[in-house]
Design a protein around this motif. Structure first.
Motif, PDB file in Angstrom:
ATOM      1  N   PRO A   1       0.827  -1.223   0.000  1.00  0.00           N
ATOM      2  CA  PRO A   1       0.000   0.000   0.000  1.00  0.00           C
ATOM      3  C   PRO A   1       0.852   1.261   0.000  1.00  0.00           C
ATOM      4  O   PRO A   1       0.946   1.981   0.997  1.00  0.00           O
ATOM      5  CB  PRO A   1      -0.809  -0.141   1.297  1.00  0.00           C
ATOM      6  CG  PRO A   1       0.075  -0.943   2.199  1.00  0.00           C
ATOM      7  CD  PRO A   1       0.882  -1.861   1.329  1.00  0.00           C
ATOM      8  N   GLY A   2       1.506   1.525  -1.125  1.00  0.00           N
ATOM      9  CA  GLY A   2       2.397   2.686  -1.244  1.00  0.00           C
ATOM     10  C   GLY A   2       1.627   4.000  -1.139  1.00  0.00           C
ATOM     11  O   GLY A   2       0.453   4.080  -1.494  1.00  0.00           O
TER      12      GLY A   2
ATOM     13  N   MET B   1       7.856  11.994   5.079  1.00  0.00           N
ATOM     14  CA  MET B   1       7.273  11.054   4.113  1.00  0.00           C
ATOM     15  C   MET B   1       7.231   9.655   4.724  1.00  0.00           C
ATOM     16  O   MET B   1       8.036   9.326   5.601  1.00  0.00           O
ATOM     17  CB  MET B   1       8.137  10.959   2.851  1.00  0.00           C
ATOM     18  CG  MET B   1       8.289  12.244   2.091  1.00  0.00           C
ATOM     19  SD  MET B   1       9.108  11.968   0.508  1.00  0.00           S
ATOM     20  CE  MET B   1      10.780  11.657   1.008  1.00  0.00           C
ATOM     21  N   ALA B   2       6.306   8.839   4.238  1.00  0.00           N
ATOM     22  CA  ALA B   2       6.265   7.424   4.620  1.00  0.00           C
ATOM     23  C   ALA B   2       6.073   6.605   3.350  1.00  0.00           C
ATOM     24  O   ALA B   2       5.355   7.027   2.440  1.00  0.00           O
ATOM     25  CB  ALA B   2       5.120   7.175   5.583  1.00  0.00           C
ATOM     26  N   TYR B   3       6.731   5.444   3.302  1.00  0.00           N
ATOM     27  CA  TYR B   3       6.623   4.595   2.108  1.00  0.00           C
ATOM     28  C   TYR B   3       5.246   3.949   2.011  1.00  0.00           C
ATOM     29  O   TYR B   3       4.609   3.971   0.958  1.00  0.00           O
ATOM     30  CB  TYR B   3       7.713   3.522   2.171  1.00  0.00           C
ATOM     31  CG  TYR B   3       7.712   2.515   1.058  1.00  0.00           C
ATOM     32  CD1 TYR B   3       7.295   2.850  -0.234  1.00  0.00           C
ATOM     33  CD2 TYR B   3       8.146   1.204   1.275  1.00  0.00           C
ATOM     34  CE1 TYR B   3       7.307   1.917  -1.259  1.00  0.00           C
ATOM     35  CE2 TYR B   3       8.160   0.266   0.255  1.00  0.00           C
ATOM     36  CZ  TYR B   3       7.732   0.630  -0.997  1.00  0.00           C
ATOM     37  OH  TYR B   3       7.743  -0.300  -2.005  1.00  0.00           O
ATOM     38  N   LEU B   4       4.778   3.377   3.132  1.00  0.00           N
ATOM     39  CA  LEU B   4       3.523   2.617   3.102  1.00  0.00           C
ATOM     40  C   LEU B   4       2.458   3.240   3.983  1.00  0.00           C
ATOM     41  O   LEU B   4       2.766   3.830   5.018  1.00  0.00           O
ATOM     42  CB  LEU B   4       3.772   1.174   3.573  1.00  0.00           C
ATOM     43  CG  LEU B   4       4.822   0.368   2.804  1.00  0.00           C
ATOM     44  CD1 LEU B   4       4.977  -1.009   3.435  1.00  0.00           C
ATOM     45  CD2 LEU B   4       4.455   0.254   1.336  1.00  0.00           C
TER      46      LEU B   4
ATOM     47  N   VAL C   1      11.793   4.364  -5.493  1.00  0.00           N
ATOM     48  CA  VAL C   1      10.726   5.368  -5.681  1.00  0.00           C
ATOM     49  C   VAL C   1      11.332   6.771  -5.587  1.00  0.00           C
ATOM     50  O   VAL C   1      11.078   7.637  -6.433  1.00  0.00           O
ATOM     51  CB  VAL C   1       9.617   5.203  -4.600  1.00  0.00           C
ATOM     52  CG1 VAL C   1       8.607   6.347  -4.679  1.00  0.00           C
ATOM     53  CG2 VAL C   1       8.910   3.862  -4.755  1.00  0.00           C
ATOM     54  N   LEU C   2      12.180   6.985  -4.578  1.00  0.00           N
ATOM     55  CA  LEU C   2      12.753   8.322  -4.360  1.00  0.00           C
ATOM     56  C   LEU C   2      13.730   8.718  -5.464  1.00  0.00           C
ATOM     57  O   LEU C   2      13.901   9.906  -5.759  1.00  0.00           O
ATOM     58  CB  LEU C   2      13.439   8.389  -2.993  1.00  0.00           C
ATOM     59  CG  LEU C   2      12.519   8.165  -1.789  1.00  0.00           C
ATOM     60  CD1 LEU C   2      13.288   8.297  -0.481  1.00  0.00           C
ATOM     61  CD2 LEU C   2      11.342   9.145  -1.796  1.00  0.00           C
TER      62      LEU C   2
ATOM     63  N   LEU D   1       9.000   3.818   7.250  1.00  0.00           N
ATOM     64  CA  LEU D   1       8.488   2.738   6.432  1.00  0.00           C
ATOM     65  C   LEU D   1       6.975   2.838   6.312  1.00  0.00           C
ATOM     66  O   LEU D   1       6.423   2.642   5.231  1.00  0.00           O
ATOM     67  CB  LEU D   1       8.900   1.387   7.071  1.00  0.00           C
ATOM     68  CG  LEU D   1       8.285   0.134   6.477  1.00  0.00           C
ATOM     69  CD1 LEU D   1       8.547   0.018   4.991  1.00  0.00           C
ATOM     70  CD2 LEU D   1       8.819  -1.096   7.198  1.00  0.00           C
ATOM     71  N   ALA D   2       6.298   3.149   7.413  1.00  0.00           N
ATOM     72  CA  ALA D   2       4.831   3.238   7.356  1.00  0.00           C
ATOM     73  C   ALA D   2       4.327   4.357   8.255  1.00  0.00           C
ATOM     74  O   ALA D   2       4.988   4.728   9.225  1.00  0.00           O
ATOM     75  CB  ALA D   2       4.224   1.898   7.794  1.00  0.00           C
ATOM     76  N   ALA D   3       3.155   4.848   7.918  1.00  0.00           N
ATOM     77  CA  ALA D   3       2.489   5.845   8.754  1.00  0.00           C
ATOM     78  C   ALA D   3       1.003   5.850   8.419  1.00  0.00           C
ATOM     79  O   ALA D   3       0.628   5.583   7.271  1.00  0.00           O
ATOM     80  CB  ALA D   3       3.075   7.240   8.508  1.00  0.00           C
ATOM     81  N   GLY D   4       0.212   6.128   9.437  1.00  0.00           N
ATOM     82  CA  GLY D   4      -1.217   6.276   9.189  1.00  0.00           C
ATOM     83  C   GLY D   4      -1.426   7.679   8.636  1.00  0.00           C
ATOM     84  O   GLY D   4      -0.857   8.630   9.148  1.00  0.00           O
ATOM     85  N   GLY D   5      -2.188   7.809   7.582  1.00  0.00           N
ATOM     86  CA  GLY D   5      -2.359   9.151   7.014  1.00  0.00           C
ATOM     87  C   GLY D   5      -3.356   9.139   5.883  1.00  0.00           C
ATOM     88  O   GLY D   5      -4.020   8.133   5.642  1.00  0.00           O
ATOM     89  N   LYS D   6      -3.436  10.254   5.187  1.00  0.00           N
ATOM     90  CA  LYS D   6      -4.468  10.403   4.150  1.00  0.00           C
ATOM     91  C   LYS D   6      -3.974  10.024   2.760  1.00  0.00           C
ATOM     92  O   LYS D   6      -4.766   9.763   1.873  1.00  0.00           O
ATOM     93  CB  LYS D   6      -4.972  11.850   4.137  1.00  0.00           C
ATOM     94  CG  LYS D   6      -5.746  12.199   5.410  1.00  0.00           C
ATOM     95  CD  LYS D   6      -6.179  13.647   5.380  1.00  0.00           C
ATOM     96  CE  LYS D   6      -6.678  14.073   6.750  1.00  0.00           C
ATOM     97  NZ  LYS D   6      -6.233  15.400   7.128  1.00  0.00           N
ATOM     98  N   ILE D   7      -2.642  10.126   2.508  1.00  0.00           N
ATOM     99  CA  ILE D   7      -2.178   9.797   1.147  1.00  0.00           C
ATOM    100  C   ILE D   7      -1.080   8.745   1.155  1.00  0.00           C
ATOM    101  O   ILE D   7      -0.570   8.411   2.178  1.00  0.00           O
ATOM    102  CB  ILE D   7      -1.657  11.038   0.380  1.00  0.00           C
ATOM    103  CG1 ILE D   7      -0.582  11.768   1.177  1.00  0.00           C
ATOM    104  CG2 ILE D   7      -2.790  11.941   0.020  1.00  0.00           C
ATOM    105  CD1 ILE D   7       0.019  12.942   0.441  1.00  0.00           C
TER     106      ILE D   7
END
Ligand SMILES: [Zn+2]
Length: 243
Positions: free
Chosen positions: A52-53, A79-82, A116-117, A237-243
């Motif tokens: 889930p990128g 930024m977060a990857y996932l 990606v970066l 690596l991951a974060a809860g967020g909108k995008i």
């Protein structure tokens, strides 16, 4: 001619040994358990396709993660990857990294995000990658710091060195039930620059496995900025967020 035949024979022998080893010790995808092809590392191509990128790399300076850390630290970008969702793929991966001894998986995820970066203008921003440190007791128990392994994957693809410049000095209990402010004041005390390390005028990519409140990352960023780092960006690596 003879040399070529010899080389071909050696290559064939290596190939057979590898096939034989794969037969005895089959390699499986860490996420779905399917057999891996030679070209695959910890994850199969199907699972990589299902990651889930996010698109934070397209809005690195203005996104909901930046809103979260505003007022806590003067970081350059976040930024977060996932995308982190409960019971989702990223939660499964984070669990594997923490409890199932999967440093290679963390490195692969770092390398995937590095690719990606590389497609963006951001990849020339940093001089050094710095992982959020684990407490030595946890490091001893787990055997590796998953944030460092994630950073090593990024380091390899982006060609930026990783250095452990921070350390934790006091063990904190699990902080999940504390308020944001309590967490902040609690973690504020426990990070410091490792002895003899210098961050002055450096552009730092600070990496961690997951961002929840952002308190831990901001506490680390403040230590680096307080020691005159030029810029500090947060990448997880991951974060809860909108995008
Ligand atoms: Zn898979």
């Amino acid at each position: 001619m003879l040399r070529n035949v010899k080389q071909a024979f050696l290559a064939m022998r290596l190939f057979l040994v590898k096939d034989f080893l794969d037969l005895i010790f089959p390699r499986n995808c860490d996420s779905c358990g399917q057999s891996l092809y030679d070209s695959e590392n910890s994850l199969c191509l199907v699972c990589i396709g299902l990651l889930p990128g996010t698109s934070y790399h397209l809005r690195a300076f203005d996104n909901d993660l930046m809103d979260k850390v505003r007022g806590l630290s003067q970081v350059g970008l976040v930024m977060a990857y996932l995308k982190f969702t409960k019971e989702g793929k990223s939660q499964q991966l984070l669990h594997l990294l923490k409890y199932r001894n999967k440093p290679a998986l963390a490195r692969e995820l770092g390398a995937l995000y590095g690719r990606v970066l590389l497609q963006t203008d951001l990849c020339n921003r940093w001089d050094v990658i710095v992982p959020v440190p684990l407490h030595p007791q946890k490091l001893k128990r787990r055997g590796y710091n998953q944030s460092e392994e994630f950073g090593l994957g990024l380091s390899k693809v982006l060609g930026i060195p990783l250095q452990n410049l921070l350390e934790r000095s006091v063990f904190t209990e699990t902080q999940t039930r504390k308020s944001r402010l309590e967490r902040m004041s609690n973690v504020d005390e426990v990070f410091q620059l490792s002895e003899g390390k210098i961050v002055q005028n450096r552009n730092i990519m600070l990496v961690d496995d997951v961002m929840t409140t952002g308190a831990t990352l901001c506490a680390c960023a403040n230590v680096l900025l307080g020691n005159n780092a030029k810029t500090v960006d947060l990448i997880t690596l991951a974060a809860g967020g909108k995008i």
